[in-house]
Design an enzyme around this catalytic site. Structure first.
Site, PDB file in Angstrom:
ATOM      1  N   LYS A 147       1.715  -4.002   6.468  1.00 51.60           N
ATOM      2  CA  LYS A 147       2.157  -3.945   5.059  1.00 51.60           C
ATOM      3  C   LYS A 147       3.678  -3.773   5.007  1.00 51.60           C
ATOM      4  CE  LYS A 147      -1.774  -4.668   3.241  1.00 51.60           C
ATOM      5  NZ  LYS A 147      -2.007  -5.992   2.658  1.00 51.60           N
ATOM      6  N   TYR A 162      -2.295  -1.411  10.767  1.00 52.83           N
ATOM      7  CA  TYR A 162      -2.560  -1.907   9.400  1.00 52.83           C
ATOM      8  C   TYR A 162      -1.370  -1.592   8.497  1.00 52.83           C
ATOM      9  CZ  TYR A 162      -3.916  -1.391   4.542  1.00 52.83           C
ATOM     10  OH  TYR A 162      -3.911  -1.432   3.174  1.00 52.83           O
ATOM     11  N   SER A 196       0.834  -1.199   0.000  1.00 52.68           N
ATOM     12  CA  SER A 196       0.000   0.000   0.000  1.00 52.68           C
ATOM     13  C   SER A 196       0.865   1.245   0.000  1.00 52.68           C
ATOM     14  CB  SER A 196      -0.859  -0.018   1.268  1.00 52.68           C
ATOM     15  OG  SER A 196      -1.439   1.236   1.483  1.00 52.68           O
TER      16      SER A 196
END
Ligand code: UD1
Length: 341
Positions: free
Chosen positions: A156, A152, A127
């Site tokens: 990644k 989150y 991302s």
């Protein structure tokens, strides 16, 4: 024989669109999805578009025996596209352990099983969040990765590191795709985004508001240092993003990848403000969208968009659709699932 690819999270938003593009490019996707954030009917949508119903496992990748079973039953897998992960920034702040366990353990379980069997090709959903608050715009793949702004985002970053470290001691060939903001739906309106609960992301909130599910859209901040004061993102049509995965697989097959780990930004290369998205939505759909400006949302960066030169020159991929196409398709999908004429 068609080339078999394991697609984890293949019934999710980006996963399902990628499964369609894979089938249409002659691949044979095998789907695993624990249905934690989607519905089994997505398989019907895939079948309606492509005429094919891929093999589907309702398995959780945290279960090592289940992961093993999939690989046992498909000994000719040529690669993995790994979408399966939790993806909500806010929820990750509330439930960090759930995010670390799910997003990292599933990756580790897959890698262990792959390396046992000499399967080499791995495409990872990363991302643009790894760039944090960037010092330069647009961001290139060389733009420094910044400390993650949420658990989150950290999953990644750590996922990228796990893959990079594993590639150093194996034959693994990895492509890290750093997605910008995927929006839109398949133009057939047979598949699209199915947010569970109240959507946190801009476009599903817009289409739901237009469908009458919410009284108004709240625009988070109009005092950013941008031309119209609202925040800027690089919104990419989900079908273009899905195609980037097919290109990435083809790129690995031609063995033109110079490094064991290749990184590509996947965006359009163009930034649009929240206000531009709202106005374009009203223009292309003819629907009046009630909105109100409110304060900034915690954790939002003022502006980020991609330099996509590398994806274009090295991998031969470029986005073809614009925000008008994406917003039209998103609205067609919303109307279909809400039974609006
Ligand atoms: C975020 C994450 C991204 C993640 C994605 C999926 C960052 C930098 N990006 O994207 O990595 O994959 O969520 O969950 O953390 N907005 C409104 N009103 C709304 C909703 C959004 O004005 O009701 C604005 C936001 O303030 C933002 C823009 O719309 O400026 C886009 O927001 P959103 O769709 O949530 O995506 P990101 O936050 O960019």
């Amino acid at each position: 024989m068609n080339k078999k690819i394991l697609v984890t999270g293949g019934l999710g938003y980006i996963g399902s669109h990628t499964v369609v593009e894979l089938i249409e490019s002659g691949y044979d996707p095998v789907i695993v999805d624990n249905l934690s954030n989607t519905r089994p009917e997505v398989l019907d949508g895939i079948e309606k578009i492509t005429g094919k119903r891929p093999v589907f496992y309702d398995f959780d990748l945290l279960n090592k025996n289940h992961v093993k079973q999939i690989f046992d039953e498909h000994p000719t897998l040529e690669g993995i596209i790994h979408f399966a992960a939790h993806k909500y920034v806010g929820e990750s702040v509330e439930k960090p352990l759930m995010y670390y366990e799910n997003n990292l353990m599933s990756l580790i379980n897959l890698l262990n099983e792959m390396l046992n069997r000499d399967i080499r090709r791995f495409i990872f959903s990363s991302s643009c969040t790894v760039y944090g608050l960037p010092d330069e715009l647009p961001v290139t793949e060389q733009t420094p990765v910044k400390p993650a702004m949420s658990p989150y985002g950290n999953t990644k970053q750590i996922g990228e590191e796990i893959l990079t470290d594993t590639a150093k001691v194996s034959d693994l060939e990895v492509i890290l795709l750093r997605y910008f903001n995927p929006i839109g739906a398949h133009p057939s309106a047979e598949i699209g985004e199915l947010p569970v609960g109240v959507p946190q992301n801009l476009v599903p909130f817009i289409t739901q508001t237009a469908a009458g599910l919410h009284p108004e859209l709240r625009i988070f901040g109009d005092d950013y240092d941008t031309p119209d004061g609202t925040a800027i993102r690089d919104y990419i049509h989900v079908v273009d993003l899905a195609n980037a995965h097919v290109r990435a697989l083809e790129f690995l097959e031609t063995e033109k990848n110079k490094n064991q780990v290749e990184i590509f930004n996947v965006g359009t290369g163009k930034g649009n403000s929240v206000m531009e998205i709202v106005n374009t939505f009203m223009e292309v759909t003819g629907v009046k969208l009630p909105y109100r400006i409110v304060g900034r949302r915690a954790g939002d960066v003022p502006a980020i968009w991609a330099d996509t030169t590398r994806a274009e020159t090295v991998m031969g991929w470029k986005a073809k659709r614009n925000i008008a196409d994406a917003l039209r398709d998103a609205w067609r999908w919303e109307k279909k699932i809400r039974h609006i004429q």
